[in-house]
Write a protein that holds these residues in place. Structure first.
Motif, PDB file in Angstrom:
ATOM      1  N   GLU A 131     -16.864 131.383  39.129  1.00 50.04           N
ATOM      2  CA  GLU A 131     -15.987 129.966  39.144  1.00 50.04           C
ATOM      3  C   GLU A 131     -14.570 130.293  38.995  1.00 50.04           C
ATOM      4  O   GLU A 131     -13.836 129.564  39.804  1.00 50.04           O
ATOM      5  CB  GLU A 131     -16.604 129.069  38.119  1.00 50.04           C
ATOM      6  N   LEU A 132     -14.207 130.952  38.233  1.00 46.64           N
ATOM      7  CA  LEU A 132     -12.616 131.131  38.084  1.00 46.64           C
ATOM      8  C   LEU A 132     -12.182 131.756  39.095  1.00 46.64           C
ATOM      9  O   LEU A 132     -10.997 131.620  39.699  1.00 46.64           O
ATOM     10  CB  LEU A 132     -12.420 132.050  36.823  1.00 46.64           C
ATOM     11  N   GLU A 133     -12.833 132.748  39.785  1.00 48.05           N
ATOM     12  CA  GLU A 133     -12.109 133.110  41.103  1.00 48.05           C
ATOM     13  C   GLU A 133     -12.216 132.250  42.254  1.00 48.05           C
ATOM     14  O   GLU A 133     -11.049 132.003  43.006  1.00 48.05           O
ATOM     15  CB  GLU A 133     -13.191 134.434  41.527  1.00 48.05           C
ATOM     16  N   ILE A 134     -13.164 131.622  42.354  1.00 48.33           N
ATOM     17  CA  ILE A 134     -13.018 130.223  43.238  1.00 48.33           C
ATOM     18  C   ILE A 134     -11.853 129.348  43.159  1.00 48.33           C
ATOM     19  O   ILE A 134     -11.078 128.974  43.927  1.00 48.33           O
ATOM     20  CB  ILE A 134     -14.358 129.375  43.224  1.00 48.33           C
ATOM     21  N   LEU A 135     -11.558 129.092  41.771  1.00 48.00           N
ATOM     22  CA  LEU A 135     -10.470 128.230  41.448  1.00 48.00           C
ATOM     23  C   LEU A 135      -9.096 129.006  41.466  1.00 48.00           C
ATOM     24  O   LEU A 135      -8.228 128.392  42.092  1.00 48.00           O
ATOM     25  CB  LEU A 135     -10.414 127.853  40.019  1.00 48.00           C
ATOM     26  N   ARG A 136      -9.008 130.287  41.211  1.00 48.20           N
ATOM     27  CA  ARG A 136      -7.683 131.132  41.969  1.00 48.20           C
ATOM     28  C   ARG A 136      -7.655 130.866  43.304  1.00 48.20           C
ATOM     29  O   ARG A 136      -6.508 131.016  43.550  1.00 48.20           O
ATOM     30  CB  ARG A 136      -8.179 132.628  41.152  1.00 48.20           C
ATOM     31  N   LEU A 137      -8.643 131.142  44.061  1.00 48.28           N
ATOM     32  CA  LEU A 137      -8.510 131.165  45.314  1.00 48.28           C
ATOM     33  C   LEU A 137      -7.889 129.739  45.877  1.00 48.28           C
ATOM     34  O   LEU A 137      -7.342 129.680  46.786  1.00 48.28           O
ATOM     35  CB  LEU A 137      -9.920 131.295  46.052  1.00 48.28           C
ATOM     36  N   LEU A 138      -8.579 128.742  45.408  1.00 53.97           N
ATOM     37  CA  LEU A 138      -8.152 127.328  45.866  1.00 53.97           C
ATOM     38  C   LEU A 138      -6.738 127.179  45.478  1.00 53.97           C
ATOM     39  O   LEU A 138      -5.801 126.358  46.224  1.00 53.97           O
ATOM     40  CB  LEU A 138      -9.207 126.263  45.041  1.00 53.97           C
TER      41      LEU A 138
END
Length: 92
Positions: free
Chosen positions: A55-62
């Motif tokens: 989830e953190l990686e997705i937030l970083r990408l966003l």
């Protein structure tokens, strides 16, 4: 209503590390470990840790995508869709 956090002193962890790890592994809830009455660490199952990291990686990408949009950096939607279609065609 929020759940009451699970809190144990470090002495309990020392006495029953195997049992506590088994309980954490079977639970989605974090376990807060205290030392001298203060929060010292948080223990979570490996599955929950991996889920949180994903989830953190997705937030970083966003966030990176938003910064790119604000900076005017990016790709044309038509080009992205064409590339996606090409990748999907290769997989079939």
């Amino acid at each position: 209503m929020s759940k009451v956090p699970k809190i144990i002193p470090i002495s309990d962890l020392r006495q029953d590390a195997g049992g506590i790890i088994k309980r954490v592994s079977n639970s989605r809830d974090p376990l807060f470990i205290t030392q001298r009455g203060r929060a010292a660490a948080v223990m979570v199952s490996m599955k929950e840790y991996e889920h949180t990291q994903h989830e953190l990686e997705i937030l970083r990408l966003l966030a990176r995508g938003e910064r790119d949009i604000e900076a005017g950096v990016g790709f044309d939607l038509e080009a992205v869709l064409a590339e996606a279609d090409a990748l999907l065609a290769e997989q079939q």
